[in-house]
Design an enzyme around this catalytic site. Structure first.
Site, short mmCIF file in Angstrom:
data_model
loop_
_atom_site.label_atom_id
_atom_site.label_comp_id
_atom_site.label_asym_id
_atom_site.label_seq_id
_atom_site.Cartn_x
_atom_site.Cartn_y
_atom_site.Cartn_z
N LYS A 84 25.35 -76.78 23.71
CA LYS A 84 24.93 -75.54 22.91
C LYS A 84 26.03 -74.25 23.43
O LYS A 84 26.18 -73.54 22.59
CB LYS A 84 23.61 -75.20 23.04
N LYS B 84 15.93 -72.43 20.20
CA LYS B 84 16.22 -74.01 20.66
C LYS B 84 16.43 -73.95 22.14
O LYS B 84 17.09 -73.11 22.54
CB LYS B 84 17.23 -74.80 19.88
N ARG C 8 29.32 -83.51 11.16
CA ARG C 8 29.66 -83.68 12.26
C ARG C 8 31.32 -83.98 12.19
O ARG C 8 31.65 -84.75 11.56
CB ARG C 8 29.19 -85.25 12.82
N ARG D 137 25.12 -84.54 7.81
CA ARG D 137 23.84 -84.96 7.93
C ARG D 137 22.64 -84.17 7.52
O ARG D 137 22.55 -83.13 7.84
CB ARG D 137 23.33 -85.08 9.64
N ARG E 146 15.87 -79.80 10.47
CA ARG E 146 16.91 -80.72 11.38
C ARG E 146 17.63 -81.66 10.58
O ARG E 146 16.96 -82.57 9.86
CB ARG E 146 16.39 -81.26 12.65
N ASP F 290 29.77 -79.69 15.79
CA ASP F 290 28.60 -79.68 14.68
C ASP F 290 29.07 -78.44 13.85
O ASP F 290 29.02 -77.06 14.62
CB ASP F 290 27.04 -79.42 15.27
N GLU G 117 27.55 -76.53 17.62
CA GLU G 117 27.30 -77.42 18.95
C GLU G 117 28.93 -78.10 18.98
O GLU G 117 29.55 -78.01 17.92
CB GLU G 117 26.56 -78.36 18.70
N ASN H 292 29.75 -81.16 20.93
CA ASN H 292 29.11 -82.26 21.67
C ASN H 292 30.36 -83.20 22.46
O ASN H 292 31.16 -83.50 21.91
CB ASN H 292 28.32 -83.04 20.73
N1 ADP Z 1 21.57 -71.68 13.12
C1 ADP Z 1 20.92 -72.78 12.44
N2 ADP Z 1 20.90 -72.63 11.10
C2 ADP Z 1 20.35 -73.89 10.59
N3 ADP Z 1 19.81 -74.94 10.86
C3 ADP Z 1 20.01 -75.01 12.36
C4 ADP Z 1 20.73 -74.08 13.29
N4 ADP Z 1 20.81 -74.59 14.34
C5 ADP Z 1 20.36 -75.88 14.26
N5 ADP Z 1 20.12 -76.26 12.97
C6 ADP Z 1 19.18 -77.28 12.46
O1 ADP Z 1 18.68 -78.10 13.85
C7 ADP Z 1 19.28 -79.40 14.01
C8 ADP Z 1 19.40 -79.56 15.55
O2 ADP Z 1 20.37 -78.25 16.05
P1 ADP Z 1 21.60 -78.47 17.13
O3 ADP Z 1 21.83 -77.20 17.71
O4 ADP Z 1 22.72 -79.33 16.69
O5 ADP Z 1 20.82 -79.34 18.51
P2 ADP Z 1 20.73 -80.98 18.69
O6 ADP Z 1 21.34 -81.27 19.96
O7 ADP Z 1 19.51 -81.51 18.97
O8 ADP Z 1 21.36 -81.58 17.69
C9 ADP Z 1 20.82 -79.10 13.26
O9 ADP Z 1 21.20 -80.24 12.79
C10 ADP Z 1 20.27 -78.37 12.10
O10 ADP Z 1 19.69 -79.03 11.19
MG MG Z 2 23.27 -81.41 16.84
#
Ligand code: ADP
Ligand code: MG
Length: 325
Positions: A132, A167, A217, A232, A240, A280, A288, A290
């Site tokens: 992150k 988060k 992705r 996704r 999410r 991401d 992100e 990853n």
């Molecule tokens: N800034 C954001 N705006 C809108 N949706 C978000 C944002 N950050 C995360 N999300 C939602 O949350 C999900 C998971 O967040 P992410 O940061 O990718 O963490 P993880 O490691 O759990 O995948 C993303 O797939 C998205 O749907």
């Molecule tokens: Mg993610």
């Protein structure tokens, strides 16, 4: 050539959708021998007083025959004890949690590197690289974001941006990712919960409405971008997009912005030894980076026809100085 994969226990892998299985199958198809091992099977002997040349980082490895199909997809050969440096490369594909055991494994793998082993993703890079927080290095591609333990600062950020995502820094699969609007009656308890009452660092980010079109992705392999992303798309009533949270994956050609982000991140990440990286991207924004065990190989290959596993295998062969078996 011989390639060793550090994996979760083989019976836990779902061959029909697992990216590590896709990687192994692609290598096997090109005539390479595949060995599987687990974190718990790696060890290092240090012969104190004798000198560092006598150190050896080894593992109990199991040769695999990879079979077609989704269930009985491998058969195991007799286990062997081998030095990690004797493989053309060692692929670290253990899924998080990124806990102290994971960190210790990176130490063992670094010891193997000092003895000449070739390890991907590079242990130092995966250890230093929070998935992150890594977006901070590429801030020009990110939505407004704050990382802190201080609830008052998070509060002020939510007041300013009105619609946000809160988060933890160490989650995956969408775990504990909250959408928090300024008028949410639970906003303070969410911040307390994610931040453990100020004991844990959290990330708060402006909500990106394009999440409705999916969390894309974008895969980088040896610094080069895979030409299709897997969007996704969150299921009805969900923020999410994670497949683990019920999201639906749809392969799409990259947008110009996806390519711009990939072109900027690919070379520096590959220079650090990050062979496979999963970015991401939501709308135009990087959310992100990853590096521990990026996925989506199978979905992209099936839907787009672009063979991601073959691209990986060719890149690994080039990186390890050989082609074919
Ligand atoms: N800034 C954001 N705006 C809108 N949706 C978000 C944002 N950050 C995360 N999300 C939602 O949350 C999900 C998971 O967040 P992410 O940061 O990718 O963490 P993880 O490691 O759990 O995948 C993303 O797939 C998205 O749907
Ligand atoms: Mg993610």
């Amino acid at each position: 050539m011989d390639y060793a994969f550090i994996l979760d226990p083989l019976p836990e892998l779902k061959a029909y959708k697992d990216s590590s299985v896709a990687m192994m199958r692609s290598l096997a198809r090109r005539g390479h021998a595949i060995y599987a091992t687990q974190q718990s099977d790696i060890y290092s002997h240090l012969n104190a007083g004798v000198g560092s040349e006598t150190a050896s980082t080894r593992a109990r490895v199991v040769p695999l025959a990879l079979l077609p199909g989704d269930h009985d997809w491998y058969s195991e050969g007799a286990p062997e004890d081998r030095a990690l440096k004797d493989f053309a490369a060692v692929l670290m594909r253990k899924d998080p949690p990124f806990d102290m055991e994971y960190v210790y494994t990176t130490y063992l793998l670094e010891a193997a590197e000092r003895e000449g082993a070739c390890v991907f993703n590079r242990p130092r890079a995966i250890r230093d690289h929070n998935e992150k927080f890594a977006i901070a290095r590429f801030a020009k591609f990110t939505a407004p974001t704050l990382v802190t333990r201080d609830a008052a600062r998070i509060d002020a950020f939510i007041d300013e941006h009105r619609d946000t995502i809160v988060k933890p820094l160490d989650g995956m699969g969408g775990a504990s990712v909250f959408r928090v609007r300024a008028d949410d009656a639970n906003r303070h308890v969410i911040v307390e919960t994610v931040g453990h009452h100020g004991a844990r660092t959290a990330m708060v980010q402006r909500f990106i409405p394009e999440i409705g079109d999916g969390d894309k992705r974008v895969l980088l392999i040896a610094g080069e971008v895979v030409p299709f992303a897997l969007a996704r798309i969150p299921k009805e009533g969900e923020t999410r997009g994670n497949l683990a949270a019920g999201g639906r994956g749809v392969a799409r050609p990259l947008t110009d912005r996806d390519r711009e982000i990939a072109a900027a991140l690919g070379p520096p990440l590959w220079a650090e030894g990050l062979l496979v990286v999963g970015l991401d991207v939501i709308g135009d924004w990087l959310t992100e980076v990853n590096v521990t065990s990026p996925t989506c190989f199978v979905e992209i290959t099936q839907q787009s026809g672009f063979d991601v596993g073959a691209m990986f295998a060719a890149a690994l062969e080039t990186a390890t100085g050989g082609s074919g078996a």
